[in-house]
Design a protein around this motif. Structure first.
Motif, PDB file in Angstrom:
ATOM      1  N   VAL A  94      -6.532   8.070   5.041  1.00  0.00           N
ATOM      2  CA  VAL A  94      -6.720   8.208   3.772  1.00  0.00           C
ATOM      3  C   VAL A  94      -7.845   7.005   3.153  1.00  0.00           C
ATOM      4  O   VAL A  94      -7.857   5.725   3.905  1.00  0.00           O
ATOM      5  CB  VAL A  94      -5.585   8.245   2.760  1.00  0.00           C
ATOM      6  N   ASP A  95      -8.518   7.098   2.139  1.00  0.00           N
ATOM      7  CA  ASP A  95      -9.394   5.875   1.694  1.00  0.00           C
ATOM      8  C   ASP A  95      -8.962   5.710   0.253  1.00  0.00           C
ATOM      9  O   ASP A  95      -8.627   6.508  -0.530  1.00  0.00           O
ATOM     10  CB  ASP A  95     -10.804   6.633   1.213  1.00  0.00           C
ATOM     11  N   VAL A  96      -8.700   4.551   0.142  1.00  0.00           N
ATOM     12  CA  VAL A  96      -7.973   3.617  -1.194  1.00  0.00           C
ATOM     13  C   VAL A  96      -9.129   2.463  -1.359  1.00  0.00           C
ATOM     14  O   VAL A  96      -9.485   1.844  -0.575  1.00  0.00           O
ATOM     15  CB  VAL A  96      -6.585   3.160  -1.010  1.00  0.00           C
ATOM     16  N   ASP A  97      -9.390   2.227  -2.793  1.00  0.00           N
ATOM     17  CA  ASP A  97     -10.287   1.312  -2.999  1.00  0.00           C
ATOM     18  C   ASP A  97      -9.207   0.063  -3.545  1.00  0.00           C
ATOM     19  O   ASP A  97      -8.612  -0.088  -4.567  1.00  0.00           O
ATOM     20  CB  ASP A  97     -10.991   1.616  -4.495  1.00  0.00           C
ATOM     21  N   PHE A  98      -8.833  -0.608  -2.323  1.00  0.00           N
ATOM     22  CA  PHE A  98      -8.099  -1.716  -2.737  1.00  0.00           C
ATOM     23  C   PHE A  98      -8.879  -3.136  -3.194  1.00  0.00           C
ATOM     24  O   PHE A  98      -9.955  -3.696  -2.552  1.00  0.00           O
ATOM     25  CB  PHE A  98      -7.471  -2.199  -1.180  1.00  0.00           C
ATOM     26  N   VAL A  99      -8.349  -3.508  -4.421  1.00  0.00           N
ATOM     27  CA  VAL A  99      -9.126  -4.731  -4.961  1.00  0.00           C
ATOM     28  C   VAL A  99      -8.052  -5.875  -5.256  1.00  0.00           C
ATOM     29  O   VAL A  99      -6.935  -5.745  -5.691  1.00  0.00           O
ATOM     30  CB  VAL A  99      -9.224  -4.267  -6.583  1.00  0.00           C
ATOM     31  N   LEU A 100      -8.663  -7.137  -4.678  1.00  0.00           N
ATOM     32  CA  LEU A 100      -7.932  -8.399  -4.623  1.00  0.00           C
ATOM     33  C   LEU A 100      -8.184  -8.774  -6.126  1.00  0.00           C
ATOM     34  O   LEU A 100      -9.101  -9.244  -6.654  1.00  0.00           O
ATOM     35  CB  LEU A 100      -8.478  -9.337  -3.703  1.00  0.00           C
ATOM     36  N   GLY A 124       0.696  -1.294  -0.084  1.00  0.00           N
ATOM     37  CA  GLY A 124       0.122  -0.078   0.001  1.00  0.00           C
ATOM     38  C   GLY A 124       0.792   1.210  -0.094  1.00  0.00           C
ATOM     39  O   GLY A 124       0.165   2.387  -0.032  1.00  0.00           O
ATOM     40  N   ARG A 125       2.042   1.110  -0.009  1.00  0.00           N
ATOM     41  CA  ARG A 125       2.873   2.419   0.103  1.00  0.00           C
ATOM     42  C   ARG A 125       2.701   3.465  -0.903  1.00  0.00           C
ATOM     43  O   ARG A 125       2.571   4.772  -0.552  1.00  0.00           O
ATOM     44  CB  ARG A 125       4.334   2.139   0.466  1.00  0.00           C
ATOM     45  N   ASN A 126       2.552   2.986  -2.113  1.00  0.00           N
ATOM     46  CA  ASN A 126       2.306   3.984  -3.410  1.00  0.00           C
ATOM     47  C   ASN A 126       0.976   4.499  -3.521  1.00  0.00           C
ATOM     48  O   ASN A 126       0.772   5.477  -3.615  1.00  0.00           O
ATOM     49  CB  ASN A 126       2.718   3.433  -4.561  1.00  0.00           C
ATOM     50  N   ALA A 127      -0.041   3.769  -3.282  1.00  0.00           N
ATOM     51  CA  ALA A 127      -1.301   3.959  -3.425  1.00  0.00           C
ATOM     52  C   ALA A 127      -1.811   4.851  -2.272  1.00  0.00           C
ATOM     53  O   ALA A 127      -2.543   5.930  -2.284  1.00  0.00           O
ATOM     54  CB  ALA A 127      -2.317   2.606  -3.171  1.00  0.00           C
ATOM     55  N   VAL A 128      -1.356   4.783  -1.124  1.00  0.00           N
ATOM     56  CA  VAL A 128      -1.706   5.700   0.345  1.00  0.00           C
ATOM     57  C   VAL A 128      -0.992   6.836  -0.077  1.00  0.00           C
ATOM     58  O   VAL A 128      -1.697   7.975   0.093  1.00  0.00           O
ATOM     59  CB  VAL A 128      -1.191   4.814   1.256  1.00  0.00           C
ATOM     60  N   TRP A 129       0.105   7.042  -0.642  1.00  0.00           N
ATOM     61  CA  TRP A 129       0.681   8.195  -1.014  1.00  0.00           C
ATOM     62  C   TRP A 129       0.078   8.997  -1.943  1.00  0.00           C
ATOM     63  O   TRP A 129      -0.292  10.207  -2.022  1.00  0.00           O
ATOM     64  CB  TRP A 129       2.399   8.155  -1.661  1.00  0.00           C
ATOM     65  N   LEU A 130      -0.306   8.246  -3.095  1.00  0.00           N
ATOM     66  CA  LEU A 130      -1.237   8.996  -4.118  1.00  0.00           C
ATOM     67  C   LEU A 130      -2.673   9.460  -3.501  1.00  0.00           C
ATOM     68  O   LEU A 130      -3.057  10.597  -3.763  1.00  0.00           O
ATOM     69  CB  LEU A 130      -1.579   7.880  -5.185  1.00  0.00           C
ATOM     70  N   GLU A 135      -3.013  10.595  -0.416  1.00  0.00           N
ATOM     71  CA  GLU A 135      -2.571  11.921   0.421  1.00  0.00           C
ATOM     72  C   GLU A 135      -2.243  13.108  -0.535  1.00  0.00           C
ATOM     73  O   GLU A 135      -2.468  14.106   0.137  1.00  0.00           O
ATOM     74  CB  GLU A 135      -1.290  11.545   1.050  1.00  0.00           C
ATOM     75  N   GLN A 136      -2.218  12.744  -2.017  1.00  0.00           N
ATOM     76  CA  GLN A 136      -1.817  13.913  -2.855  1.00  0.00           C
ATOM     77  C   GLN A 136      -3.159  14.406  -3.417  1.00  0.00           C
ATOM     78  O   GLN A 136      -3.355  15.269  -4.160  1.00  0.00           O
ATOM     79  CB  GLN A 136      -1.080  13.460  -4.155  1.00  0.00           C
ATOM     80  N   GLY A 137      -4.501  13.835  -2.869  1.00  0.00           N
ATOM     81  CA  GLY A 137      -5.938  14.230  -3.172  1.00  0.00           C
ATOM     82  C   GLY A 137      -6.306  13.675  -4.117  1.00  0.00           C
ATOM     83  O   GLY A 137      -7.431  13.803  -4.753  1.00  0.00           O
ATOM     84  N   LEU A 138      -5.602  12.309  -4.669  1.00  0.00           N
ATOM     85  CA  LEU A 138      -6.297  11.734  -5.837  1.00  0.00           C
ATOM     86  C   LEU A 138      -7.587  10.737  -5.212  1.00  0.00           C
ATOM     87  O   LEU A 138      -7.200  10.034  -4.147  1.00  0.00           O
ATOM     88  CB  LEU A 138      -5.179  11.019  -6.533  1.00  0.00           C
ATOM     89  N   GLN A 139      -8.409  10.306  -5.835  1.00  0.00           N
ATOM     90  CA  GLN A 139      -9.013   8.968  -5.760  1.00  0.00           C
ATOM     91  C   GLN A 139      -8.435   7.803  -6.258  1.00  0.00           C
ATOM     92  O   GLN A 139      -7.979   7.895  -7.372  1.00  0.00           O
ATOM     93  CB  GLN A 139     -10.561   9.061  -6.556  1.00  0.00           C
ATOM     94  N   VAL A 140      -7.850   6.792  -5.378  1.00  0.00           N
ATOM     95  CA  VAL A 140      -7.231   5.780  -5.788  1.00  0.00           C
ATOM     96  C   VAL A 140      -7.861   4.281  -5.684  1.00  0.00           C
ATOM     97  O   VAL A 140      -8.383   4.009  -4.939  1.00  0.00           O
ATOM     98  CB  VAL A 140      -5.755   5.765  -4.858  1.00  0.00           C
ATOM     99  N   THR A 141      -7.424   3.649  -6.811  1.00  0.00           N
ATOM    100  CA  THR A 141      -7.713   2.109  -6.918  1.00  0.00           C
ATOM    101  C   THR A 141      -6.611   1.344  -6.985  1.00  0.00           C
ATOM    102  O   THR A 141      -5.917   1.903  -7.748  1.00  0.00           O
ATOM    103  CB  THR A 141      -8.554   1.712  -7.943  1.00  0.00           C
ATOM    104  N   ALA A 142      -6.151   0.289  -6.173  1.00  0.00           N
ATOM    105  CA  ALA A 142      -4.985  -0.512  -6.258  1.00  0.00           C
ATOM    106  C   ALA A 142      -5.237  -1.926  -6.089  1.00  0.00           C
ATOM    107  O   ALA A 142      -6.270  -2.345  -5.535  1.00  0.00           O
ATOM    108  CB  ALA A 142      -4.263  -0.148  -4.912  1.00  0.00           C
ATOM    109  N   THR A 143      -4.514  -2.398  -7.058  1.00  0.00           N
ATOM    110  CA  THR A 143      -4.925  -4.005  -7.126  1.00  0.00           C
ATOM    111  C   THR A 143      -3.653  -4.543  -6.764  1.00  0.00           C
ATOM    112  O   THR A 143      -2.658  -4.093  -6.559  1.00  0.00           O
ATOM    113  CB  THR A 143      -5.118  -4.336  -8.829  1.00  0.00           C
TER     114      THR A 143
END
Length: 209
Positions: free
Chosen positions: A87-93, A52-58, A60-68
């Motif tokens: 922060v909120d991230v849409d984490f997708v398995l 999650g390190r990159n998705a969380v940082w993204l 934090e920059q104000g983006l809506q983030v999806t991470a697979t």
């Protein structure tokens, strides 16, 4: 290596690290260097995002983030990291190779050290990543170059999984190259990427419609 073997390998690695994060909790340096391109309020996809390190940082920059991510162990740690950083991230398995990439859905598509993919898998994954970009959107990719096999400070042991500038120059037909370089740097990304490293970085743009 098939998807089941990939999931088992990565889940074991992340689980064995316990509470530690294999690749740390700070963003990849090449990604962070693109911060001026990241318009707040846009959205991003982080492919095979790990813990999650990159998705969380993204986010934090104000983006809506999806991470697979293929490993449920990694996703559990990623969700914990996101909660701790508020922060909120849409984490997708999902398997990043076989995932059904939505068409023209993201302003940014990010692939940081996604070199588990062999050449056949890479072609399929890269095609999906390009398809997911909106017109005018940016692709950001960082990987290890073949000289990394001498340093052994992270990355795959199979040379065919590594990147060269020439490989990335031709891997995304239809995208305009904004920045492409092979270079060396000293990484300090957890225990997974640590020390002198041979790297390739790409930023490319999908032409506006």
């Amino acid at each position: 290596m098939n998807a089941h073997e990939q999931e088992h390998m990565w889940s074991t690695r992340y689980r064995d690290a316990g509470q530690d994060y294999v690749f740390g909790t700070t963003p990849n340096r090449f990604l962070a260097a693109q911060s001026a391109r990241l318009a707040s309020g846009s959205n991003a996809l982080s492919v095979a995002d790990g813990e999650g390190r990159n998705a969380v940082w993204l986010a934090e920059q104000g983006l809506q983030v999806t991470a697979t991510e293929i490993s449920p162990v990694a996703l559990e740690k990623a969700r914990k990291l996101a909660a701790g950083r508020h922060v909120d991230v849409d984490f997708v398995l999902a398997d990043a190779v076989a995932w059904d990439y939505p068409e023209a859905a993201f302003d940014f598509v990010v692939g940081i050290f996604i070199q588990f993919a062999d050449p056949v898998q890479r072609e399929r994954m890269f095609a999906g990543m390009a398809r997911a970009l909106r017109p005018g959107g940016h692709l950001i990719v960082q990987g290890y170059a073949p000289k990394q096999l001498e340093y052994r400070t992270g990355g795959p042991s199979a040379v065919e999984n590594l990147y060269t500038a020439d490989l990335l120059r031709t891997a995304f037909p239809g995208l305009e190259i904004v920045h492409l370089q092979e270079y060396e740097d000293v990484l300090d990304e957890g225990v997974g990427h640590k020390g002198q490293s041979a790297l390739v970085g790409l930023v490319a743009r999908k032409p506006a419609a």
